[in-house]
Design a protein around this motif. Structure first.
Motif, PDB file in Angstrom:
ATOM      1  N   ARG A  55       0.809  -1.215   0.000  1.00 26.15           N
ATOM      2  CA  ARG A  55       0.000   0.000   0.000  1.00 26.15           C
ATOM      3  C   ARG A  55       0.849   1.274   0.000  1.00 26.15           C
ATOM      4  NH1 ARG A  55      -1.075   2.575   4.996  1.00 26.15           N
ATOM      5  NH2 ARG A  55      -0.182   1.537   6.818  1.00 26.15           N
ATOM      6  N   TYR A  56       2.146   1.173   0.366  1.00 17.71           N
ATOM      7  CA  TYR A  56       2.988   2.362   0.366  1.00 17.71           C
ATOM      8  C   TYR A  56       3.268   2.863  -1.052  1.00 17.71           C
ATOM      9  CZ  TYR A  56       3.822   0.678   5.127  1.00 17.71           C
ATOM     10  OH  TYR A  56       3.667   0.232   6.406  1.00 17.71           O
ATOM     11  N   LEU A  57       3.035   2.010  -2.048  1.00 19.32           N
ATOM     12  CA  LEU A  57       3.218   2.457  -3.426  1.00 19.32           C
ATOM     13  C   LEU A  57       2.248   3.593  -3.770  1.00 19.32           C
ATOM     14  CD1 LEU A  57       3.697  -0.951  -5.276  1.00 19.32           C
ATOM     15  CD2 LEU A  57       5.458   0.735  -4.732  1.00 19.32           C
ATOM     16  N   GLU A  58       1.038   3.544  -3.196  1.00 22.86           N
ATOM     17  CA  GLU A  58       0.065   4.604  -3.444  1.00 22.86           C
ATOM     18  C   GLU A  58       0.508   5.940  -2.848  1.00 22.86           C
ATOM     19  OE1 GLU A  58      -4.351   2.910  -4.082  1.00 22.86           O
ATOM     20  OE2 GLU A  58      -3.705   2.974  -2.004  1.00 22.86           O
ATOM     21  N   GLN A  59       1.410   5.865  -1.870  1.00 23.27           N
ATOM     22  CA  GLN A  59       1.935   7.081  -1.251  1.00 23.27           C
ATOM     23  C   GLN A  59       3.273   7.488  -1.874  1.00 23.27           C
ATOM     24  OE1 GLN A  59       2.016   6.058   2.956  1.00 23.27           O
ATOM     25  NE2 GLN A  59      -0.075   5.294   2.859  1.00 23.27           N
ATOM     26  N   PHE A  60       3.610   6.811  -2.990  1.00 16.67           N
ATOM     27  CA  PHE A  60       4.836   7.098  -3.741  1.00 16.67           C
ATOM     28  C   PHE A  60       6.103   6.865  -2.907  1.00 16.67           C
ATOM     29  CE2 PHE A  60       1.428   9.845  -5.401  1.00 16.67           C
ATOM     30  CZ  PHE A  60       1.326   9.294  -6.671  1.00 16.67           C
ATOM     31  N   GLU A  61       6.029   5.919  -1.963  1.00 16.86           N
ATOM     32  CA  GLU A  61       7.187   5.575  -1.135  1.00 16.86           C
ATOM     33  C   GLU A  61       8.007   4.500  -1.852  1.00 16.86           C
ATOM     34  OE1 GLU A  61       8.170   6.656   1.902  1.00 16.86           O
ATOM     35  OE2 GLU A  61       6.440   7.296   3.075  1.00 16.86           O
ATOM     36  N   PHE A  62       8.422   4.793  -3.087  1.00 16.22           N
ATOM     37  CA  PHE A  62       9.108   3.778  -3.896  1.00 16.22           C
ATOM     38  C   PHE A  62      10.448   3.361  -3.295  1.00 16.22           C
ATOM     39  CE2 PHE A  62       6.531   6.192  -7.065  1.00 16.22           C
ATOM     40  CZ  PHE A  62       5.619   5.180  -7.333  1.00 16.22           C
ATOM     41  N   ALA A  63      11.177   4.328  -2.745  1.00 15.72           N
ATOM     42  CA  ALA A  63      12.478   4.015  -2.150  1.00 15.72           C
ATOM     43  C   ALA A  63      12.320   3.091  -0.957  1.00 15.72           C
ATOM     44  CB  ALA A  63      13.203   5.299  -1.753  1.00 15.72           C
ATOM     45  N   LEU A  64      11.335   3.379  -0.106  1.00 18.87           N
ATOM     46  CA  LEU A  64      11.089   2.537   1.068  1.00 18.87           C
ATOM     47  C   LEU A  64      10.684   1.130   0.652  1.00 18.87           C
ATOM     48  CD1 LEU A  64      10.625   1.975   4.076  1.00 18.87           C
ATOM     49  CD2 LEU A  64       8.351   3.008   3.830  1.00 18.87           C
ATOM     50  N   VAL A  65       9.772   1.022  -0.311  1.00 24.49           N
ATOM     51  CA  VAL A  65       9.311  -0.294  -0.760  1.00 24.49           C
ATOM     52  C   VAL A  65      10.464  -1.081  -1.381  1.00 24.49           C
ATOM     53  CG1 VAL A  65       7.764  -1.525  -2.319  1.00 24.49           C
ATOM     54  CG2 VAL A  65       6.944   0.475  -1.071  1.00 24.49           C
ATOM     55  N   GLY A  66      11.249  -0.427  -2.225  1.00 31.69           N
ATOM     56  CA  GLY A  66      12.382  -1.113  -2.840  1.00 31.69           C
ATOM     57  C   GLY A  66      13.387  -1.593  -1.817  1.00 31.69           C
ATOM     58  N   LYS A  67      13.676  -0.742  -0.837  1.00 34.54           N
ATOM     59  CA  LYS A  67      14.620  -1.111   0.223  1.00 34.54           C
ATOM     60  C   LYS A  67      14.087  -2.293   1.029  1.00 34.54           C
ATOM     61  CE  LYS A  67      15.072   2.151   3.205  1.00 34.54           C
ATOM     62  NZ  LYS A  67      15.534   3.453   3.744  1.00 34.54           N
ATOM     63  N   ALA A  68      12.795  -2.260   1.345  1.00 39.87           N
ATOM     64  CA  ALA A  68      12.211  -3.337   2.133  1.00 39.87           C
ATOM     65  C   ALA A  68      12.172  -4.649   1.357  1.00 39.87           C
ATOM     66  CB  ALA A  68      10.806  -2.937   2.583  1.00 39.87           C
ATOM     67  N   LEU A  69      11.862  -4.596   0.064  1.00 38.32           N
ATOM     68  CA  LEU A  69      11.822  -5.817  -0.731  1.00 38.32           C
ATOM     69  C   LEU A  69      13.208  -6.440  -0.878  1.00 38.32           C
ATOM     70  CD1 LEU A  69       9.258  -4.784  -3.490  1.00 38.32           C
ATOM     71  CD2 LEU A  69       8.902  -6.391  -1.611  1.00 38.32           C
ATOM     72  N   ALA A  70      14.232  -5.602  -1.011  1.00 39.92           N
ATOM     73  CA  ALA A  70      15.595  -6.128  -1.053  1.00 39.92           C
ATOM     74  C   ALA A  70      15.951  -6.800   0.273  1.00 39.92           C
ATOM     75  CB  ALA A  70      16.579  -5.002  -1.365  1.00 39.92           C
ATOM     76  N   GLU A  71      15.510  -6.208   1.367  1.00 38.56           N
ATOM     77  CA  GLU A  71      15.776  -6.784   2.685  1.00 38.56           C
ATOM     78  C   GLU A  71      15.023  -8.094   2.886  1.00 38.56           C
ATOM     79  OE1 GLU A  71      18.007  -5.715   5.378  1.00 38.56           O
ATOM     80  OE2 GLU A  71      18.668  -5.134   3.383  1.00 38.56           O
ATOM     81  N   ARG A  72      13.862  -8.202   2.278  1.00 36.64           N
ATOM     82  CA  ARG A  72      13.093  -9.444   2.385  1.00 36.64           C
ATOM     83  C   ARG A  72      13.927 -10.629   1.926  1.00 36.64           C
ATOM     84  NH1 ARG A  72       7.948  -9.697  -1.417  1.00 36.64           N
ATOM     85  NH2 ARG A  72       9.626 -10.143  -2.903  1.00 36.64           N
ATOM     86  N   GLU A  73      14.680 -10.458   0.852  1.00 37.70           N
ATOM     87  CA  GLU A  73      15.529 -11.532   0.340  1.00 37.70           C
ATOM     88  C   GLU A  73      16.650 -11.868   1.320  1.00 37.70           C
ATOM     89  OE1 GLU A  73      15.259 -13.314  -2.414  1.00 37.70           O
ATOM     90  OE2 GLU A  73      13.485 -12.317  -3.209  1.00 37.70           O
ATOM     91  N   VAL A  74      17.259 -10.841   1.907  1.00 41.07           N
ATOM     92  CA  VAL A  74      18.357 -11.059   2.854  1.00 41.07           C
ATOM     93  C   VAL A  74      17.859 -11.813   4.079  1.00 41.07           C
ATOM     94  CG1 VAL A  74      20.053  -9.915   4.346  1.00 41.07           C
ATOM     95  CG2 VAL A  74      19.597  -9.009   2.056  1.00 41.07           C
ATOM     96  N   LEU A  75      16.711 -11.399   4.610  1.00 38.09           N
ATOM     97  CA  LEU A  75      16.216 -11.975   5.854  1.00 38.09           C
ATOM     98  C   LEU A  75      15.698 -13.395   5.673  1.00 38.09           C
ATOM     99  CD1 LEU A  75      14.459  -8.851   7.426  1.00 38.09           C
ATOM    100  CD2 LEU A  75      16.737  -9.760   7.879  1.00 38.09           C
ATOM    101  N   LEU A  76      15.137 -13.705   4.503  1.00 39.77           N
ATOM    102  CA  LEU A  76      14.708 -15.078   4.248  1.00 39.77           C
ATOM    103  C   LEU A  76      15.877 -16.049   4.362  1.00 39.77           C
ATOM    104  CD1 LEU A  76      12.244 -14.515   1.270  1.00 39.77           C
ATOM    105  CD2 LEU A  76      11.680 -15.716   3.388  1.00 39.77           C
ATOM    106  N   LYS A  77      17.067 -15.612   3.963  1.00 40.97           N
ATOM    107  CA  LYS A  77      18.263 -16.456   4.066  1.00 40.97           C
ATOM    108  C   LYS A  77      18.828 -16.462   5.485  1.00 40.97           C
ATOM    109  CE  LYS A  77      19.680 -15.659  -0.745  1.00 40.97           C
ATOM    110  NZ  LYS A  77      20.732 -15.052  -1.622  1.00 40.97           N
ATOM    111  N   ALA A  78      18.653 -15.354   6.191  1.00 41.69           N
ATOM    112  CA  ALA A  78      19.265 -15.224   7.519  1.00 41.69           C
ATOM    113  C   ALA A  78      18.552 -16.041   8.581  1.00 41.69           C
ATOM    114  CB  ALA A  78      19.295 -13.752   7.931  1.00 41.69           C
ATOM    115  N   ALA A  79      17.236 -16.242   8.418  1.00 40.29           N
ATOM    116  CA  ALA A  79      16.482 -16.937   9.468  1.00 40.29           C
ATOM    117  C   ALA A  79      15.335 -17.735   8.855  1.00 40.29           C
ATOM    118  CB  ALA A  79      15.956 -15.926  10.480  1.00 40.29           C
ATOM    119  N   PRO A  80      15.641 -18.768   8.066  1.00 40.18           N
ATOM    120  CA  PRO A  80      14.582 -19.516   7.377  1.00 40.18           C
ATOM    121  C   PRO A  80      13.662 -20.282   8.309  1.00 40.18           C
ATOM    122  CG  PRO A  80      16.702 -20.624   7.141  1.00 40.18           C
ATOM    123  CD  PRO A  80      16.985 -19.288   7.759  1.00 40.18           C
TER     124      PRO A  80
END
Length: 498
Positions: A55-80
């Motif tokens: 939903r943050y895309l509707e608020q044009f928070e593209f940088a935040l969403v991109g940063k969070a999605l990149a972190e999603r990949e890191v964290l999936l590996k860190a604590a599966p």
């Protein structure tokens, strides 16, 4: 003689423990103090998602969403073992958002943050041909499915604290900072334990990661002038007996343009949330109100065939998000991004953390240490993105680990084995040790909680009270009764804390 360290961290939520872990991994000596239990406030009151925030895309928070999605990949590996993929179903209501808007949003969601790498992409589905259509009201015919991830939020905090401690950090729970002042090149801070014992720490740098109390820490403890105001937003959730039998979650659009999640929870329940309400009182013990409960029930009833009432709620919880004031009129529109400020103008550095979200804690910590390291003359590079997994995360195939635990201990009930593996990962073997049957696990405290697990949590995870074990290290509070809690409380008073 004063005790001296490089960094003193105030706050044992996800940002505090993340910063402590990053700092000690760069060779700095670290002491962290938390006045309550680890993750006892905001960090254990989330919707329990590792996500970009569609939903943050509707608020044009593209940088935040991109940063969070990149972190999603890191964290999936860190604590599966405590973070795993979850597919979300978005039923389409044309009068709320047109299909083309949703398709564009999901396309961006699939490709922001260096692109989706491990999770399946979004797609359109017909509910008549998919299992997720069964619980939905008949007027819903099509929708969209996309990927995010689930997390055991409080356990993520504890695992970061464990990793920090294993690397040399000192983690102190039930310890408050009662004063902090600059003295030449150091911060002089006085810490007080719950029992009243005091100690003085001299630190080269002070980190204020006090969450909802970050501003009041500056005002009342450090007595440092600042220009920041926190906007406290209460988010509440309800838990009900499970509303569906599959493993998908739902994301429901509301007439007020907010969204509400309905998520499979602890095998037998459904988690529904969240609200967004301005909060003006003490953030220590927020609770859900009748209006919030009614809102969440109504939000769910707009989509599910089964009618939900407040009487169905078996548990609820509320947390206060400390968001940096940005003058937004609507509470749900306040940015979830974080702000890190390094103040070194008056002597030894003070690093303040404002705002943030669970998903981006590692990146926040990394950026904080880049600033703090430069101020302290520490040039060691960032390291956590490619670090070894968090404690218990050494095997990425959690299903295979579960099968191994079951095969080697056939006496262990299937539901108990599942819970242990999804809480402790590879450390399940250490927790169970040489036990060869349920009788070897010690005193039984209700549900599938035994003495051997309690002792492990006290010894390795800073648990001191029944609430720590039943609601943060696990969610067994949903399954035990008052007599069980009383016996567990009595047992904990007899064993020494970590």
């Amino acid at each position: 003689m004063l005790e001296q360290v490089d960094v003193l961290v105030i706050g044992g939520g996800i940002n505090g423990v993340g910063i402590a872990r990053d700092a000690v991994g760069r060779g700095l000596s670290v002491v962290l103090c938390e006045r309550d239990d680890l993750a006892s406030h905001t960090s254990s009151a989330s919707t329990k998602l590792i996500h970009g925030g569609l939903r943050y895309l509707e608020q044009f928070e593209f940088a935040l969403v991109g940063k969070a999605l990149a972190e999603r990949e890191v964290l999936l590996k860190a604590a599966p073992h405590i973070i795993w993929p979850l597919r979300f179903v978005l039923p389409h209501q044309p009068h709320l958002r047109p299909a083309w808007m949703i398709r564009i949003g999901l396309f961006l969601y699939d490709h922001l943050g260096r692109g989706r790498r491990t999770l399946p992409g979004s797609r359109r589905i017909r509910f008549s041909k998919h299992v997720v259509g069964g619980p939905l009201r008949d007027e819903f015919h099509v929708g969209f499915v996309y990927s995010d991830a689930w997390v055991q939020d409080a356990r993520l905090v504890v695992l970061n604290a464990m990793d920090a401690a294993q690397r040399g950090a000192e983690i102190n729970t039930h310890t408050r900072c009662i004063s902090a002042k600059r003295d030449g090149e150091y911060w002089i801070a006085e810490l007080e334990s719950e029992a009243g014992a005091r100690r003085t720490v001299r630190a080269r740098a002070l980190v204020n990661a006090a969450g909802p109390w970050a501003a009041s820490f500056l005002d009342d403890i450090a007595k440092v002038k600042h220009n920041h105001a926190l906007r406290l937003i209460k988010g509440s959730h309800i838990v009900v007996p499970k509303l569906f039998d599959h493993r998908y979650a739902y994301i429901f659009q509301q007439p007020d343009r907010r969204i509400v999640f309905a998520i499979p929870y602890e095998r037998d329940f459904t988690l529904i949330g969240t609200t967004d309400i301005e909060y003006k009182t003490d953030p220590s013990h927020p609770t859900i109100d009748k209006e919030e409960t009614a809102y969440l029930c109504e939000a769910t009833n707009r989509y599910f065939k089964r009618n939900l009432t407040p009487a169905d709620v078996v548990w609820s919880y509320s947390g206060v998000r400390p968001l940096l004031e940005d003058k937004s009129g609507n509470a749900s529109e306040v940015t979830r991004d974080y702000h890190i400020e390094l103040d070194g103008s008056a002597g030894p550095p003070l690093l303040n953390v404002f705002g943030g979200k669970l998903t981006t804690y590692r990146k926040l910590s990394e950026e904080a240490l880049d600033l703090l390291g430069a101020a302290l003359g520490n040039a060691k590079p960032a390291w956590t993105a490619d670090a070894r997994p968090l404690p218990g995360g050494g095997e990425s195939d959690i299903d295979a680990l579960f099968d191994d635990v079951r095969a080697s201990r056939p006496w262990l009930p299937e539901t108990m084995a599942w819970r242990l593996v999804h809480n402790y990962g590879t450390r399940t073997r250490d927790l169970l040790g040489d036990a060869n049957g349920l009788d070897a696990l010690g005193e039984h405290f209700g549900a599938d909680l035994y003495q051997i697990e309690v002792d492990y949590l006290v010894r390795h995870e800073w648990a001191t009270q029944a609430e720590d074990i039943l609601w943060r290290r696990s969610k067994l509070g949903l399954r035990v009764g008052p007599d069980d809690v009383a016996r567990l409380t009595a047992y904990l008073t007899k064993i020494p804390a970590r």
